[in-house]
Design an enzyme around this catalytic site. Structure first.
Site, PDB file in Angstrom:
ATOM      1  N   GLU B 209      83.598 -90.806   9.953  1.00 23.95           N
ATOM      2  CA  GLU B 209      83.945 -89.485  10.470  1.00 23.95           C
ATOM      3  C   GLU B 209      83.218 -88.434   9.648  1.00 23.95           C
ATOM      4  OE1 GLU B 209      88.198 -89.699   9.965  1.00 23.95           O
ATOM      5  OE2 GLU B 209      88.098 -88.849   7.973  1.00 23.95           O
ATOM      6  N   HIS B 247      92.370 -85.126   8.040  1.00 26.70           N
ATOM      7  CA  HIS B 247      92.056 -85.817   6.792  1.00 26.70           C
ATOM      8  C   HIS B 247      91.480 -84.851   5.773  1.00 26.70           C
ATOM      9  CE1 HIS B 247      91.354 -90.091   8.597  1.00 26.70           C
ATOM     10  NE2 HIS B 247      92.628 -89.800   8.476  1.00 26.70           N
TER      11      HIS B 247
END
Lengths: 381, 289
Positions: B209, B247
């Protein structure tokens, strides 16, 4: 969590780092009272959480009363990259000869804090870092021992700090590391540190960001948080405790887990739609949280359709289904079409509970996203 | 074969008396994992799901011969719990806890360099070797035994991609969620190296990511050291710069590093096809096998 410059400077001053005399003001009258005490030149500095305040017109130097009043009128209430300026710091101008940069942050690739010092302060340090990285001296810090005094000395000599102030800057750096560690900071920076004509070193700016995950052990810092949301929806997300980012599209997205929610956004784009938001309900969400998430997304007037994408691990499908039902059963008419895709832990139980008269159900991620994009296209027509 | 966990793994659950600890202990045991002990300070002598609880990890290791731990301890105490586990010479520690302060993890990271224990996580779903053992919160029913390895920074994205594989009858050797925090124990490179050395792993999926440079480092490792084919997926192509997307690590800096584009092109340059959708990732893996 970001601290304002004035808050960080209070913390720095308490720890013994010299800062210019200053007052906080939230009206033109308060600014005028402050400059009367402090004298000229005075810096009027917007207290908002955006970078590049100076370039954007959020910092002005006043040489006399007229200029101070003009600066106060210009800056207070101005819109700075989406934030309204409600407070300014009125600060004594410093007569300086050199501007330095000092900072400490976490180097994630090394898993260690890193201290940085440069004589190229006062300008855009990110540009310096990119174009002439050798102009910034760096030293990694062993978190078990902290910043040794010899390391602080090494880095200031490497950076080429003038010898007559090198030890002062090294001691600055040691104090900064102590603050970084004691407050669970994620970044701590002074740009610029000014060297005055009397060869004193002064922190002319202050940046201090705190690790949100560590706020539980810093109640004093948590209490300093001031609302700084770009809009009401982000404020609402803050109250509900969601990871939420507002975007410019019309497909509302709710999911669990950052990676899957980002993937859902990417797929909305891939199938020709445009995401309205990122909303992660997090792990282990219960029914109430799910209902709050729907309330959030329905509150955004740009949203034309909603996709709910849950892959349960620690999150359980039956809890999610209960929350969706609870949220939707309050409405006589569902505000926007909702597509639900449930998989993973207790997904089957969830599918049995889910009120399919209120939502559309899709079995795969791709189908769910495609249908939500189609719904949005129909609604917006 | 598999990497890091198998039939012989003997697990102590730290935080077994908490809600999540208890639920997932039951889930892990149902899956067939050898959960041999729990460790909770002050709760020694109790039993949870028929498993004996000890006050310390050291006792659990001594009495039950545990060689791995799973940490379900709240964030305020998780750093300390990981330190405790690292002091008992376990082979593997899997930290599920989300929200561990970064400076605590910096200290853990330092300790890790001094011991032989492997840490996975924190803020991760854990690790599973289908048909043998799962340590963590991954939903066991979506996995199937097979010959594809999977490593991912995101838990739910792991589940998504695995279900795309399993639905086509493609099973897995081991799947690992390494977590999305800025400081983690096991990196992409560590996992890729282990998969490369596992003769039963015939292809690998790597799900990354935005944020950080771990995927770029992994691309370099793949180009220089791997014969096993790898297919990739990168989440966050549409993420705006400067915004934190859930995150802690998932933030794109303004200067262009850590973007989905830079990660995808690094992987492509290393010969790794990157899927636009999880389905496409499964297509690539199918082509490899």
């Amino acid at each position: 969590m970001k601290l304002h410059e004035y808050q960080a400077k209070e913390i720095f001053a308490e720890a013994g780092i010299p800062v210019p005399e200053s007052r906080l003001a939230s009206s033109v009258e308060e600014v005028m009272e402050a400059v009367e005490d402090i004298g000229y030149p005075a810096a009027i500095k917007a207290q908002v959480h955006v970078g590049g305040r100076g370039k954007a017109g959020g910092i002005k130097i006043a040489m006399d009363e007229d200029e101070a009043r003009q600066a106060a009128e210009d800056i207070l209430g101005m819109d700075l990259k989406g934030y309204t300026v409600e407070k300014v710091l009125v600060e004594a101008g410093v007569d300086f000869e050199n501007e330095l940069y000092v900072g400490i942050t976490m180097d994630r690739s090394e898993g260690k804090p890193v201290a940085m010092v440069s004589t190229e302060g006062g300008v855009n340090i990110e540009e310096v870092a990119e174009e002439t990285p050798e102009a910034i001296a760096r030293e990694h810090i062993d978190p078990a021992f902290g910043l040794h005094p010899y390391q602080a000395r090494k880095i200031v000599f490497e950076a080429g700090i003038p010898r007559d102030v090198a030890f002062d800057v090294a001691s600055f750096l040691s104090t900064l590391y102590d603050l970084y560690e004691a407050n669970d900071a994620s970044d701590i920076e002074i740009n610029p540190v000014m060297i005055t004509s009397d060869r004193d070193v002064v922190a002319a700016d202050a940046v201090m960001n705190i690790d949100d995950d560590a706020l539980f052990r810093h109640e004093d810092l948590a209490a300093m948080e001031e609302d700084s949301y770009e809009d009401e929806l982000e404020a609402k997300a803050g109250e509900y405790g969601f990871d939420y980012v507002r975007l410019s599209g019309n497909v509302g997205i709710i999911g669990n887990g950052a990676g899957l929610v980002m993937t859902t956004l990417d797929l909305v784009d891939y199938f020709g739609g445009s995401p309205a938001n990122f909303l992660d309900i997090g792990g282990g969400a219960k029914a109430e949280r799910v209902a709050n998430a729907l309330d959030m997304v329905f509150s955004d007037e740009n949203v034309d359709s909603v996709v709910f994408n849950i892959f349960g691990g620690i999150t359980r499908g039956d809890e999610v289904a209960k929350g969706i039902n609870e949220a939707l059963e309050q409405f006589d008419e569902i505000p926007k079409p909702v597509v639900v895709r449930l998989a993973g832990t207790n997904a089957e139980e969830g599918m049995e509970i889910l009120n399919t008269e209120l939502v559309q159900v899709e079995g795969t991620l791709e189908n769910a996203v495609q249908r939500a994009v189609e719904n949005a296209q129909e609604v917006s027509q | 074969m598999s990497i890091f966990v198998d039939d012989d793994t003997r697990v102590v659950v730290q935080g077994i008396t908490g809600g999540e600890g208890k639920f997932h202990t039951q889930q892990m045991m149902e899956y067939g994992t050898n959960v041999v002990a729990g460790a909770v300070p002050g709760k020694g002598g109790q039993e949870v799901e028929g498993v004996p609880v000890y006050d310390t990890v050291a006792e659990a290791v001594e009495e039950e011969d545990a060689n791995a731990s799973v940490v379900f301890v709240p964030p305020a105490f998780a750093g300390d719990a990981i330190f405790e586990a690292l002091d008992t010479d376990l082979d593997l520690v899997v930290a599920i806890t989300e929200g561990v302060p970064t400076q605590d993890m910096a200290k853990v990271n330092k300790r890790l360099s001094e011991v032989d224990t492997r840490l996975i996580g924190p803020n991760c779903p854990g690790i599973i070797t289908p048909g043998e053992a799962k340590l963590g919160i991954l939903p066991g029913n979506i996995f199937e035994e097979g010959n594809v390895g999977l490593v991912s920074r995101s838990g739910t994205l792991t589940y998504q991609v695995v279900s795309n594989l399993t639905e086509r009858g493609i099973g897995q050797t081991t799947a690992i969620g390494i977590g999305g925090d800025p400081i983690i124990g096991t990196s992409f490179v560590d996992a890729l190296e282990a998969f490369e050395n596992d003769p039963d792993t015939h292809a690998v999926v790597m799900c990354g990511e935005i944020g950080g440079e771990d995927e770029e480092q992994a691309a370099k490792f793949i180009a220089e050291n791997m014969d096993t084919p790898v297919a990739g997926f990168i989440a966050g192509r549409t993420a705006p710069p400067g915004k934190r997307m859930g995150h802690a690590g998932a933030i794109v800096s303004g200067s262009g590093t850590g973007t989905a584009e830079s990660k995808i092109s690094a992987l492509n340059d290393a010969g790794v096809p990157v899927g636009d959708t999880p389905e496409e990732v499964a297509d690539h893996i199918e082509d490899f096998l």
